[in-house]
Scaffold this motif. Structure first.
Motif, PDB file in Angstrom:
ATOM      1  N   LEU A 160      -2.382  -6.868  -0.707  1.00 32.17           N
ATOM      2  CA  LEU A 160      -3.743  -6.629  -0.211  1.00 32.17           C
ATOM      3  C   LEU A 160      -4.082  -7.486   1.003  1.00 32.17           C
ATOM      4  O   LEU A 160      -5.237  -7.516   1.437  1.00 32.17           O
ATOM      5  N   LEU A 161      -3.085  -8.174   1.558  1.00 32.95           N
ATOM      6  CA  LEU A 161      -3.357  -9.156   2.604  1.00 32.95           C
ATOM      7  C   LEU A 161      -4.107  -8.565   3.794  1.00 32.95           C
ATOM      8  O   LEU A 161      -5.101  -9.124   4.253  1.00 32.95           O
ATOM      9  N   GLY A 162      -3.640  -7.430   4.319  1.00 44.31           N
ATOM     10  CA  GLY A 162      -4.254  -6.863   5.511  1.00 44.31           C
ATOM     11  C   GLY A 162      -5.734  -6.584   5.326  1.00 44.31           C
ATOM     12  O   GLY A 162      -6.567  -6.996   6.137  1.00 44.31           O
ATOM     13  N   ALA A 163      -6.073  -5.895   4.242  1.00 42.95           N
ATOM     14  CA  ALA A 163      -7.470  -5.523   3.994  1.00 42.95           C
ATOM     15  C   ALA A 163      -8.336  -6.754   3.757  1.00 42.95           C
ATOM     16  O   ALA A 163      -9.465  -6.846   4.277  1.00 42.95           O
ATOM     17  N   ILE A 164      -7.839  -7.714   2.992  1.00 41.54           N
ATOM     18  CA  ILE A 164      -8.625  -8.907   2.686  1.00 41.54           C
ATOM     19  C   ILE A 164      -8.825  -9.763   3.931  1.00 41.54           C
ATOM     20  O   ILE A 164      -9.923 -10.274   4.183  1.00 41.54           O
ATOM     21  N   ALA A 165      -7.788  -9.925   4.735  1.00 45.37           N
ATOM     22  CA  ALA A 165      -7.900 -10.737   5.946  1.00 45.37           C
ATOM     23  C   ALA A 165      -8.893 -10.123   6.926  1.00 45.37           C
ATOM     24  O   ALA A 165      -9.735 -10.832   7.503  1.00 45.37           O
ATOM     25  N   VAL A 166      -8.810  -8.811   7.124  1.00 46.14           N
ATOM     26  CA  VAL A 166      -9.734  -8.148   8.043  1.00 46.14           C
ATOM     27  C   VAL A 166     -11.167  -8.272   7.534  1.00 46.14           C
ATOM     28  O   VAL A 166     -12.096  -8.560   8.301  1.00 46.14           O
ATOM     29  N   THR A 260      -3.228 -20.478  15.342  1.00 48.23           N
ATOM     30  CA  THR A 260      -4.194 -19.379  15.268  1.00 48.23           C
ATOM     31  C   THR A 260      -3.574 -18.085  15.771  1.00 48.23           C
ATOM     32  O   THR A 260      -3.764 -17.007  15.175  1.00 48.23           O
ATOM     33  N   ILE A 261      -2.834 -18.170  16.869  1.00 45.09           N
ATOM     34  CA  ILE A 261      -2.155 -16.980  17.401  1.00 45.09           C
ATOM     35  C   ILE A 261      -1.177 -16.421  16.378  1.00 45.09           C
ATOM     36  O   ILE A 261      -1.180 -15.223  16.059  1.00 45.09           O
ATOM     37  N   PHE A 262      -0.322 -17.286  15.828  1.00 48.95           N
ATOM     38  CA  PHE A 262       0.675 -16.831  14.871  1.00 48.95           C
ATOM     39  C   PHE A 262       0.034 -16.265  13.608  1.00 48.95           C
ATOM     40  O   PHE A 262       0.436 -15.206  13.113  1.00 48.95           O
ATOM     41  N   LEU A 263      -0.966 -16.972  13.078  1.00 46.78           N
ATOM     42  CA  LEU A 263      -1.610 -16.542  11.836  1.00 46.78           C
ATOM     43  C   LEU A 263      -2.301 -15.196  12.005  1.00 46.78           C
ATOM     44  O   LEU A 263      -2.134 -14.285  11.177  1.00 46.78           O
ATOM     45  N   SER A 264      -3.060 -15.042  13.084  1.00 46.88           N
ATOM     46  CA  SER A 264      -3.835 -13.819  13.257  1.00 46.88           C
ATOM     47  C   SER A 264      -2.961 -12.632  13.651  1.00 46.88           C
ATOM     48  O   SER A 264      -3.165 -11.517  13.152  1.00 46.88           O
ATOM     49  N   VAL A 265      -1.971 -12.844  14.520  1.00 46.88           N
ATOM     50  CA  VAL A 265      -1.064 -11.747  14.863  1.00 46.88           C
ATOM     51  C   VAL A 265      -0.267 -11.326  13.624  1.00 46.88           C
ATOM     52  O   VAL A 265      -0.087 -10.132  13.352  1.00 46.88           O
ATOM     53  N   GLY A 266       0.214 -12.307  12.856  1.00 48.51           N
ATOM     54  CA  GLY A 266       0.966 -11.996  11.637  1.00 48.51           C
ATOM     55  C   GLY A 266       0.129 -11.245  10.628  1.00 48.51           C
ATOM     56  O   GLY A 266       0.625 -10.334   9.948  1.00 48.51           O
ATOM     57  N   THR A 267      -1.152 -11.602  10.523  1.00 54.04           N
ATOM     58  CA  THR A 267      -2.051 -10.867   9.630  1.00 54.04           C
ATOM     59  C   THR A 267      -2.184  -9.422  10.075  1.00 54.04           C
ATOM     60  O   THR A 267      -2.154  -8.490   9.260  1.00 54.04           O
ATOM     61  N   GLY A 268      -2.309  -9.216  11.389  1.00 50.88           N
ATOM     62  CA  GLY A 268      -2.385  -7.852  11.913  1.00 50.88           C
ATOM     63  C   GLY A 268      -1.132  -7.048  11.633  1.00 50.88           C
ATOM     64  O   GLY A 268      -1.196  -5.847  11.348  1.00 50.88           O
ATOM     65  N   LEU A 269       0.031  -7.707  11.699  1.00 47.59           N
ATOM     66  CA  LEU A 269       1.295  -7.016  11.435  1.00 47.59           C
ATOM     67  C   LEU A 269       1.351  -6.451  10.022  1.00 47.59           C
ATOM     68  O   LEU A 269       2.050  -5.464   9.762  1.00 47.59           O
ATOM     69  N   THR A 270       0.630  -7.084   9.088  1.00 48.75           N
ATOM     70  CA  THR A 270       0.651  -6.608   7.699  1.00 48.75           C
ATOM     71  C   THR A 270      -0.210  -5.365   7.500  1.00 48.75           C
ATOM     72  O   THR A 270      -0.182  -4.771   6.424  1.00 48.75           O
ATOM     73  N   MET A 271      -0.961  -4.958   8.527  1.00 49.05           N
ATOM     74  CA  MET A 271      -1.858  -3.801   8.400  1.00 49.05           C
ATOM     75  C   MET A 271      -1.116  -2.494   8.699  1.00 49.05           C
ATOM     76  O   MET A 271      -1.548  -1.686   9.519  1.00 49.05           O
ATOM     77  N   GLN A 272      -0.011  -2.288   8.034  1.00 47.89           N
ATOM     78  CA  GLN A 272       0.759  -1.056   8.216  1.00 47.89           C
ATOM     79  C   GLN A 272       0.054   0.102   7.515  1.00 47.89           C
ATOM     80  O   GLN A 272      -0.590  -0.076   6.479  1.00 47.89           O
ATOM     81  N   ALA A 273       0.190   1.271   8.091  1.00 44.21           N
ATOM     82  CA  ALA A 273      -0.548   2.437   7.601  1.00 44.21           C
ATOM     83  C   ALA A 273      -0.322   2.693   6.115  1.00 44.21           C
ATOM     84  O   ALA A 273      -1.262   2.964   5.369  1.00 44.21           O
ATOM     85  N   ASP A 274       0.939   2.592   5.670  1.00 42.06           N
ATOM     86  CA  ASP A 274       1.232   2.926   4.273  1.00 42.06           C
ATOM     87  C   ASP A 274       0.634   1.925   3.295  1.00 42.06           C
ATOM     88  O   ASP A 274       0.470   2.229   2.114  1.00 42.06           O
ATOM     89  N   LYS A 275       0.295   0.725   3.783  1.00 38.91           N
ATOM     90  CA  LYS A 275      -0.291  -0.293   2.912  1.00 38.91           C
ATOM     91  C   LYS A 275      -1.807  -0.365   3.053  1.00 38.91           C
ATOM     92  O   LYS A 275      -2.505  -0.817   2.147  1.00 38.91           O
ATOM     93  N   PHE A 276      -2.309   0.053   4.205  1.00 38.65           N
ATOM     94  CA  PHE A 276      -3.726  -0.155   4.517  1.00 38.65           C
ATOM     95  C   PHE A 276      -4.589   1.069   4.264  1.00 38.65           C
ATOM     96  O   PHE A 276      -5.746   0.941   3.857  1.00 38.65           O
ATOM     97  N   ASN A 278      -5.740   3.438   2.191  1.00 36.44           N
ATOM     98  CA  ASN A 278      -5.942   3.900   0.829  1.00 36.44           C
ATOM     99  C   ASN A 278      -7.356   3.533   0.392  1.00 36.44           C
ATOM    100  O   ASN A 278      -8.061   2.772   1.068  1.00 36.44           O
ATOM    101  N   TYR A 279      -7.770   4.085  -0.726  1.00 36.74           N
ATOM    102  CA  TYR A 279      -9.143   3.878  -1.177  1.00 36.74           C
ATOM    103  C   TYR A 279      -9.410   2.418  -1.525  1.00 36.74           C
ATOM    104  O   TYR A 279     -10.557   1.945  -1.465  1.00 36.74           O
ATOM    105  N   GLN A 280      -8.353   1.675  -1.882  1.00 37.92           N
ATOM    106  CA  GLN A 280      -8.533   0.271  -2.220  1.00 37.92           C
ATOM    107  C   GLN A 280      -9.076  -0.530  -1.039  1.00 37.92           C
ATOM    108  O   GLN A 280      -9.886  -1.446  -1.220  1.00 37.92           O
ATOM    109  N   THR A 281      -8.656  -0.179   0.177  1.00 37.96           N
ATOM    110  CA  THR A 281      -9.124  -0.896   1.363  1.00 37.96           C
ATOM    111  C   THR A 281     -10.635  -0.775   1.504  1.00 37.96           C
ATOM    112  O   THR A 281     -11.332  -1.756   1.770  1.00 37.96           O
ATOM    113  N   LEU A 282     -11.168   0.440   1.317  1.00 36.72           N
ATOM    114  CA  LEU A 282     -12.611   0.647   1.400  1.00 36.72           C
ATOM    115  C   LEU A 282     -13.336  -0.146   0.322  1.00 36.72           C
ATOM    116  O   LEU A 282     -14.380  -0.770   0.590  1.00 36.72           O
ATOM    117  N   LEU A 283     -12.782  -0.147  -0.899  1.00 37.37           N
ATOM    118  CA  LEU A 283     -13.398  -0.916  -1.974  1.00 37.37           C
ATOM    119  C   LEU A 283     -13.405  -2.411  -1.651  1.00 37.37           C
ATOM    120  O   LEU A 283     -14.392  -3.109  -1.901  1.00 37.37           O
TER     121      LEU A 283
END
Length: 377
Positions: A160-166, A260-276, A278-283
């Motif tokens: 859930l990293l991508g959705a929670i971080a965003v 900050t650059i590494f942490l935030s870019v890496g967080t963005g990398l986890t926002m792949q379509a197949d993981k992000f 889904n209905y869980q992201t909206l929740l």
């Protein structure tokens, strides 16, 4: 001619366009929207801009970012193994003044009260079908502390990293929009106009002892967050000791910017379509908003209790700063207070619960790790 056609077909088959899915396109558009919010609207640009660009990069097919050795693998390693959040905390500590909290220790209670939003969202997430570890990771959004949210999520629910971080960083950037209506709803103009007495002067000895004692006590109480608290307080010791100027400058500037650059870019990398997508992201986004509003409300409500107990000497607005989001939440308390009374100066008073919120969110994360345990255990 045939050779040219074969070459063009080969180029097409090797290109990202050939493997581009509808989900990838949607996530690239999401990245562009976040990039607009960061650059065009100024919403937490240093973080949201990098997350947005990482999201775009993470949804380009056939890059090999997630399989092949390279700089992206190094960045993802730092995300997956909780390296970057403690380093961010070192920089935060080097930039943080704990003086207002030391001068008025009672404001620690306001920081603790605001963490109630974390546990309200946790219960809500469980009612919506998330398991206990996922619910704990979602709840920590209410602390409005991005590094702690990433740290806990990687231990409890890395999926859930991508959705929670965003959600965490988005709500941090929207503090000036989300908090004032809640603050105005729970206070009267007369209460918002209360002027507080000037804080006492904090000695250098107190400033040096505080990070050392806090590290020992909190780390012994909650070992799972020793790295977060330890790096936060080490950075603060650099700032206050007076003999670590070079280290303090490095922690506040060069290292903070790089991580900050590494942490935030890496967080963005986890926002792949197949993981992000889904209905869980909206929740998660909705639950994060509930957590943030609840944390703000509980901080103000506890501020009201302190106002009553003190005989109207405490302005309840400072309780809203207990959600962390340093120093933006404290500035919001100052702005709302000055609208009610232009001669009101609440910033330093609000910084007490604000920095207490940083500690409180880490303590909340440590409590959940201690009670529930990380994923896989």
């Amino acid at each position: 001619m045939d050779a040219l056609i074969v070459s063009l077909v080969s180029v097409w088959n090797d290109s990202g366009f050939q493997a581009l899915t509808g989900g990838n396109v949607i996530m690239i558009l999401v990245g562009l929207i976040l990039l607009y919010l960061a650059i065009g609207k100024g919403f937490e640009p240093l973080l949201l801009g990098n997350i947005a660009f990482g999201c775009i990069l993470g949804n380009v097919p056939k890059t090999g970012f997630f399989e092949d050795p390279g700089v992206m693998q190094v960045i993802l390693y730092g995300i997956n193994n909780e390296i970057f959040p403690p380093l961010i905390f070192m920089g935060v500590g080097a930039m943080t003044d704990f003086g207002p909290l030391i001068a008025n220790p009672k404001t620690l209670l306001l920081g603790a009260a605001a963490q109630g939003g974390v546990f309200i969202a946790l219960v809500g997430a469980m009612l919506l079908g998330f398991n206990l570890r996922e619910a704990a990771a979602i709840g920590i959004i209410g602390g409005a502390d991005g590094p702690t949210a990433i740290y806990l999520t990687m231990k409890m629910a890395p999926n859930l990293l991508g959705a929670i971080a965003v959600a965490a960083y988005s709500y941090m950037s929207l503090v000036p929009l989300i908090q004032p209506p809640v603050m105005n709803l729970l206070t009267t103009k007369e209460q918002r106009s209360i002027k507080m007495d000037q804080l006492r002067t904090v000695t250098r000895f107190e400033r040096v002892v505080f990070p050392v004692f806090s590290t020992i006590f909190i780390s012994l109480l909650l070992p799972p967050v020793c790295s977060l608290i330890g790096m936060l307080m080490l950075g603060n010791l650099y700032k206050e000791a007076g003999c670590f100027d070079r280290l303090s400058d490095t922690a506040q500037n060069a290292m903070m910017n790089i991580v900050t650059i590494f942490l935030s870019v890496g967080t963005g990398l986890t926002m792949q379509a197949d993981k992000f997508l889904n209905y869980q992201t909206l929740l998660i986004i909705c639950l994060g908003l509930v957590a943030f509003i609840a944390g703000t409300a509980l901080g103000v409500i506890f501020g009201q209790l302190m106002r009553i107990a003190s005989g109207n000497k405490v302005n309840p607005l400072i309780g809203s700063a207990g959600v962390s989001a340093v120093p933006m939440a404290a500035r919001v308390a100052q702005v709302v207070g000055q609208k009610a009374n232009p001669a009101n100066f609440l910033l330093m008073h609000a910084m007490g619960p604000n920095v207490a919120g940083v500690i409180g969110t880490a303590v909340a994360a440590g409590t959940m790790l201690a009670m529930i345990g990380p994923a896989g255990k």
